[in-house]
Write an enzyme that holds these catalytic residues in place. Structure first.
Site, PDB file in Angstrom:
ATOM      1  N   TYR A  51      53.510  95.433  49.472  1.00  0.00           N
ATOM      2  CA  TYR A  51      53.339  96.499  50.502  1.00  0.00           C
ATOM      3  C   TYR A  51      54.378  97.900  50.176  1.00  0.00           C
ATOM      4  O   TYR A  51      53.815  98.794  50.882  1.00  0.00           O
ATOM      5  CB  TYR A  51      53.263  95.982  51.842  1.00  0.00           C
ATOM      6  CG  TYR A  51      52.435  94.740  52.329  1.00  0.00           C
ATOM      7  CD1 TYR A  51      51.558  94.542  51.375  1.00  0.00           C
ATOM      8  CD2 TYR A  51      52.754  94.090  53.142  1.00  0.00           C
ATOM      9  CE1 TYR A  51      50.701  93.363  51.578  1.00  0.00           C
ATOM     10  CE2 TYR A  51      51.939  92.781  53.614  1.00  0.00           C
ATOM     11  CZ  TYR A  51      50.952  92.769  52.858  1.00  0.00           C
ATOM     12  OH  TYR A  51      50.079  91.585  53.175  1.00  0.00           O
ATOM     13  N   HIS A 109      51.822  85.476  47.037  1.00  0.00           N
ATOM     14  CA  HIS A 109      50.627  86.188  47.767  1.00  0.00           C
ATOM     15  C   HIS A 109      49.152  85.962  47.230  1.00  0.00           C
ATOM     16  O   HIS A 109      48.532  85.729  48.187  1.00  0.00           O
ATOM     17  CB  HIS A 109      51.147  87.690  47.398  1.00  0.00           C
ATOM     18  CG  HIS A 109      50.784  88.798  48.072  1.00  0.00           C
ATOM     19  ND1 HIS A 109      51.216  89.785  48.288  1.00  0.00           N
ATOM     20  CD2 HIS A 109      49.483  88.743  49.005  1.00  0.00           C
ATOM     21  CE1 HIS A 109      50.640  90.508  49.194  1.00  0.00           C
ATOM     22  NE2 HIS A 109      49.638  89.866  49.621  1.00  0.00           N
TER      23      HIS A 109
END
Ligand SMILES: NC(=O)c1ccc[n+]([C@@H]2O[C@H](COP(=O)([O-])OP(=O)(O)OC[C@H]3O[C@@H](n4cnc5c(N)ncnc54)[C@H](OP(=O)(O)O)[C@@H]3O)[C@@H](O)[C@H]2O)c1
Length: 277
Positions: A51, A109
């Site tokens: 992110y 992830h």
């Protein structure tokens, strides 16, 4: 201040059933939102190396003045950091950007099957956990057979599996597998905005009946199922609204109506083919 329920982790301890998603919250503005959320009562913050906002999350945490040990920080190993040694480097870089000496929950992830490195990544996370740099380890977007692969190689199930999940994507088989193996299910995209969930007539009608919003109904549904929900908002009013999910009570008629909103497993992103770096 709203009391946020907690869920128990197989690794010991608990985590809040509601937290702040931070995808897209970056820079000073992102830090201010994280700080505001902590002031409002959020105690779980979900970030990821991918992110590009771990620095902002760390700054928000420090600016809030809330003690480090009162906040559960989640981050995630990016696809490009998978592998025995690269994972260690990736986790150390996350800690440095966040400005903390441990992370509460570190997830893989995405499984990224084309790389074939998920098991090696998992083994390194278990090592890092035993060294104390990470309190709890888990995964994100893993399908049942991918979870079973990690367990087969190490004898350890992830404590958490963060998956795309909302009333629009109820993922019944995935959550049943998680529950069977003591894995906490954490819902990303819990407001189903990609699926147009908040515009659904059924949800709007239930919200009107309870004098609340479709978002509150969707988040309350997730917590009722025993999931952890991590809605993201950059808006101060919606940040607070998303905390008020325990103020309503859905009845069996509401839950039956919500069940009709499920678009089915095929509408979810498929971790056999969807990969992220
Ligand atoms: N593991 C993964 O692969 C993965 C993938 C995606 C996301 N995530 C994590 O999950 C978090 C949440 O997922 P998400 O951000 O995709 O989706 P989400 O939280 O379900 O939805 C966010 C959207 O809903 C809006 N919103 C927030 N509160 C609202 C409310 N009360 N009423 C109406 N609209 C509202 C937000 O707009 P405003 O900001 O304008 O309020 C934003 O557009 C992410 O931030 C990230 O931390 C993980």
């Amino acid at each position: 201040m709203t009391t946020i329920p907690t869920v128990s982790l197989s690794s010991g301890g608990t985590m809040p059933a509601l937290g702040l998603g931070t995808s897209g919250l970056q820079g000073p503005e992102g830090a201010a939102i994280v700080s505001q959320a902590l002031a409002d009562g959020y105690r779980l913050i979900d970030t990821a190396a991918q992110y590009n906002n771990e620095t902002a999350v760390g700054a928000g945490l420090r600016d809030s003045g809330v003690a480090r040990d009162e906040v559960v920080i989640t981050s995630k190993v990016a696809g490009g950091s998978q592998g025995r040694e690269a994972t260690r480097t990736g986790v150390n870089e996350s800690l440095r950007r966040l400005g903390v000496d441990y992370v509460d929950l570190m997830l893989i992830h995405w499984p990224n099957p084309s790389r074939g490195l998920a098991t090696e990544t998992w083994k390194t996370l278990l090592d890092i956990q035993s060294e104390g740099l990470v309190r709890t380890v888990g995964v994100s977007n893993f399908r049942p057979e991918q979870l079973a692969g990690l367990h087969q190689a190490t004898g350890v199930w992830p404590a958490v599996n963060q998956i795309q999940l909302s009333p629009a994507l109820a993922r019944r088989d995935a959550v049943a597998f998680n529950a069977e193996h003591g894995i906490v299910t954490e819902a990303w995209g819990p407001l189903g905005t990609r699926e147009g969930l908040l515009d659904q007539f059924v949800l709007r009608k239930i919200a009107a009946k309870h004098c609340t919003t479709p978002a509150t109904v969707a988040l309350h549904w997730g917590i009722l199922q025993g999931y952890v929900v991590i809605p993201k908002s950059k808006n101060a009013d919606r940040l607070r609204q998303n905390l008020s999910v325990t103020d309503i009570e859905l009845d069996s008629e509401d839950l039956s109506a919500i069940a009709t909103l499920d678009l089915g497993e095929d509408a979810a992103w498929d971790a056999r083919t969807h990969e992220e770096w």
